[in-house]
Design an enzyme around this catalytic site. Structure first.
Site, PDB file in Angstrom:
ATOM      1  N   SER A   9      87.332 111.444 -75.398  1.00  0.00           N
ATOM      2  CA  SER A   9      88.538 111.966 -74.740  1.00  0.00           C
ATOM      3  C   SER A   9      89.609 110.885 -74.747  1.00  0.00           C
ATOM      4  O   SER A   9      89.394 109.794 -74.212  1.00  0.00           O
ATOM      5  CB  SER A   9      88.220 112.359 -73.300  1.00  0.00           C
ATOM      6  OG  SER A   9      89.439 112.483 -72.584  1.00  0.00           O
ATOM      7  N   HIS A  34      88.828 114.778 -78.243  1.00  0.00           N
ATOM      8  CA  HIS A  34      88.980 115.699 -77.120  1.00  0.00           C
ATOM      9  C   HIS A  34      90.317 115.411 -76.434  1.00  0.00           C
ATOM     10  O   HIS A  34      90.595 114.275 -76.038  1.00  0.00           O
ATOM     11  CB  HIS A  34      87.808 115.487 -76.159  1.00  0.00           C
ATOM     12  CG  HIS A  34      87.745 116.420 -75.005  1.00  0.00           C
ATOM     13  ND1 HIS A  34      87.206 117.694 -75.083  1.00  0.00           N
ATOM     14  CD2 HIS A  34      88.152 116.276 -73.717  1.00  0.00           C
ATOM     15  CE1 HIS A  34      87.272 118.283 -73.901  1.00  0.00           C
ATOM     16  NE2 HIS A  34      87.857 117.446 -73.055  1.00  0.00           N
ATOM     17  N   ASP A  36      92.742 116.329 -73.381  1.00  0.00           N
ATOM     18  CA  ASP A  36      92.752 116.924 -72.049  1.00  0.00           C
ATOM     19  C   ASP A  36      94.169 117.276 -71.616  1.00  0.00           C
ATOM     20  O   ASP A  36      94.953 116.399 -71.255  1.00  0.00           O
ATOM     21  CB  ASP A  36      92.132 115.948 -71.047  1.00  0.00           C
ATOM     22  CG  ASP A  36      90.620 115.883 -71.174  1.00  0.00           C
ATOM     23  OD1 ASP A  36      89.985 116.958 -71.146  1.00  0.00           O
ATOM     24  OD2 ASP A  36      90.086 114.770 -71.321  1.00  0.00           O
ATOM     25  N   MET A  38      96.533 118.895 -68.926  1.00  0.00           N
ATOM     26  CA  MET A  38      96.521 119.240 -67.497  1.00  0.00           C
ATOM     27  C   MET A  38      97.943 119.582 -67.049  1.00  0.00           C
ATOM     28  O   MET A  38      98.896 118.930 -67.485  1.00  0.00           O
ATOM     29  CB  MET A  38      96.017 118.059 -66.672  1.00  0.00           C
ATOM     30  CG  MET A  38      94.651 117.561 -67.097  1.00  0.00           C
ATOM     31  SD  MET A  38      94.058 116.267 -65.993  1.00  0.00           S
ATOM     32  CE  MET A  38      92.605 115.710 -66.887  1.00  0.00           C
ATOM     33  N   HIS A  67      91.273 120.836 -74.587  1.00  0.00           N
ATOM     34  CA  HIS A  67      90.740 121.365 -73.328  1.00  0.00           C
ATOM     35  C   HIS A  67      91.917 121.668 -72.405  1.00  0.00           C
ATOM     36  O   HIS A  67      92.577 120.752 -71.907  1.00  0.00           O
ATOM     37  CB  HIS A  67      89.803 120.276 -72.738  1.00  0.00           C
ATOM     38  CG  HIS A  67      89.200 120.631 -71.416  1.00  0.00           C
ATOM     39  ND1 HIS A  67      88.513 119.702 -70.651  1.00  0.00           N
ATOM     40  CD2 HIS A  67      89.154 121.795 -70.718  1.00  0.00           C
ATOM     41  CE1 HIS A  67      88.085 120.279 -69.543  1.00  0.00           C
ATOM     42  NE2 HIS A  67      88.463 121.545 -69.551  1.00  0.00           N
ATOM     43  N   MET A  69      93.337 122.572 -69.176  1.00  0.00           N
ATOM     44  CA  MET A  69      93.143 122.679 -67.726  1.00  0.00           C
ATOM     45  C   MET A  69      94.468 123.124 -67.125  1.00  0.00           C
ATOM     46  O   MET A  69      95.177 122.359 -66.443  1.00  0.00           O
ATOM     47  CB  MET A  69      92.685 121.323 -67.170  1.00  0.00           C
ATOM     48  CG  MET A  69      91.230 121.040 -67.509  1.00  0.00           C
ATOM     49  SD  MET A  69      90.816 119.298 -67.350  1.00  0.00           S
ATOM     50  CE  MET A  69      91.378 118.707 -68.929  1.00  0.00           C
ATOM     51  N   MET A 138      81.375 121.932 -67.471  1.00  0.00           N
ATOM     52  CA  MET A 138      81.965 120.740 -66.827  1.00  0.00           C
ATOM     53  C   MET A 138      80.911 120.074 -65.942  1.00  0.00           C
ATOM     54  O   MET A 138      80.269 120.740 -65.131  1.00  0.00           O
ATOM     55  CB  MET A 138      83.166 121.130 -65.961  1.00  0.00           C
ATOM     56  CG  MET A 138      84.405 121.588 -66.713  1.00  0.00           C
ATOM     57  SD  MET A 138      85.047 120.398 -67.914  1.00  0.00           S
ATOM     58  CE  MET A 138      85.382 118.968 -66.887  1.00  0.00           C
ATOM     59  N   ASP A 176      81.176 117.781 -70.365  1.00  0.00           N
ATOM     60  CA  ASP A 176      82.373 116.958 -70.178  1.00  0.00           C
ATOM     61  C   ASP A 176      82.434 116.443 -68.749  1.00  0.00           C
ATOM     62  O   ASP A 176      82.467 117.221 -67.800  1.00  0.00           O
ATOM     63  CB  ASP A 176      83.599 117.841 -70.482  1.00  0.00           C
ATOM     64  CG  ASP A 176      84.922 117.100 -70.376  1.00  0.00           C
ATOM     65  OD1 ASP A 176      84.939 115.875 -70.162  1.00  0.00           O
ATOM     66  OD2 ASP A 176      85.963 117.779 -70.515  1.00  0.00           O
TER      67      ASP A 176
HETATM   68  C1  DX5 Z   1      88.098 115.682 -66.826  1.00  0.00           C
HETATM   69  C2  DX5 Z   1      88.384 115.799 -68.301  1.00  0.00           C
HETATM   70  C3  DX5 Z   1      87.457 114.972 -69.112  1.00  0.00           C
HETATM   71  C4  DX5 Z   1      87.556 113.526 -68.857  1.00  0.00           C
HETATM   72  C5  DX5 Z   1      86.251 112.884 -69.195  1.00  0.00           C
HETATM   73  O1  DX5 Z   1      88.972 116.446 -66.121  1.00  0.00           O
HETATM   74  O2  DX5 Z   1      88.252 117.128 -68.730  1.00  0.00           O
HETATM   75  O3  DX5 Z   1      87.540 115.271 -70.479  1.00  0.00           O
HETATM   76  O4  DX5 Z   1      88.559 112.898 -69.600  1.00  0.00           O
HETATM   77  O5  DX5 Z   1      86.341 111.597 -68.794  1.00  0.00           O
HETATM   78  P1  DX5 Z   1      85.098 110.698 -68.398  1.00  0.00           P
HETATM   79  O6  DX5 Z   1      84.217 110.619 -69.606  1.00  0.00           O
HETATM   80  O7  DX5 Z   1      85.752 109.420 -68.072  1.00  0.00           O
HETATM   81  O8  DX5 Z   1      84.424 111.352 -67.240  1.00  0.00           O
HETATM   82 ZN    ZN Z   2      88.025 117.498 -70.952  1.00  0.00          ZN
END
Ligand code: DX5
Ligand code: ZN
Length: 222
Positions: A9, A34, A36, A38, A67, A69, A138, A176
């Site tokens: 990620s 990956h 993320d 948000m 991903h 979110m 998750m 994840d």
């Molecule tokens: C969390 C994200 C993850 C996150 C994982 O909300 O979806 O992808 O970046 O990070 P680590 O591996 O640090 O938990």
């Molecule tokens: Zn993620």
């Protein structure tokens, strides 16, 4: 035999050196990146949008595992697909029309994924498995990198594996959150095949070596 896929990620990357970080991950043997996304609504944090995906797309040939979110994820499908996303994973908690949404993601040429928060029952995807290319379990509540792995996730992964196998689904089973050398092998044994890792890779003394080290933890238990 199932392949072990490591999906670093970039949430934990140094954004000032994003191009170098991505090149490092590619050289390290990562299977995808990956990303993320948000929106500050579904999760408290804000990250990046289509422009960053487009930049990443120009910098790597690795698949971009996006991903989402975000609430109303369908608002972003066209832009993110055009920007070069390889897969779009939406959260079931904010996707009341999963069948239509997943079908649309595939129409755009992307792999269609559904992510489930730790408290969301697995059976919300049971009737859309034929539209699904990736199921993301998750193992933290989403929103931030660097959180601790929720141990109950192992049992959820096992149940998800049984559900996918029972339906003869070839969907990837991704995990994840809090994945590191101590947690990855148990997830692999429980039936996950795709592992997101942010903090474990980017805070390692040698991030490039860490991708292989995580893979090796699973390979030892094949
Ligand atoms: C969390 C994200 C993850 C996150 C994982 O909300 O979806 O992808 O970046 O990070 P680590 O591996 O640090 O938990
Ligand atoms: Zn993620």
């Amino acid at each position: 035999m199932t392949r072990i896929r490591i999906a670093p990620s970039i949430l934990s990357a140094d954004f000032g050196r994003l191009a170098e970080e991505v090149a490092m991950l590619e050289a390290a043997g990562a299977d995808s990146i990956h990303v993320d996304v948000m929106d500050g609504r579904f999760v408290p944090n804000l990250t990046f949008g289509a422009k960053v995906i487009e930049t990443l797309r120009r910098r790597t040939s690795l698949p971009l595992d996006v991903h989402l979110m975000v609430v109303e994820p369908e608002r972003y499908f066209d832009d993110f697909a055009a920007a070069g996303a390889s897969g779009l994973t939406i959260h079931a908690e904010v996707s009341p029309h999963l069948q239509r949404q997943l079908t649309r993601i595939r129409e755009l040429g992307c792999l269609a994924g559904v992510a489930l928060n730790p408290s969301t029952p697995l059976n919300v995807v049971e009737d859309v498995l034929e539209c699904l290319d990736l199921l993301l379990v998750m193992s933290v509540n989403p929103g931030f990198g660097g959180q601790s792995f929720i141990s109950q996730s192992i049992a959820r992964i096992s149940r998800a594996r049984r559900m996918l196998d029972g339906a003869r689904s070839a969907a990837a089973l991704e995990v994840d959150g809090g994945i590191n050398r101590d947690t990855i092998a148990e997830c692999w044994e429980a039936g996950a095949d795709t592992f997101v890792a942010g903090n474990a890779i980017f805070s390692a003394p040698d991030p490039r070596a860490e991708v292989g080290a995580l893979r090796a933890q699973c390979a030892r238990r094949v």
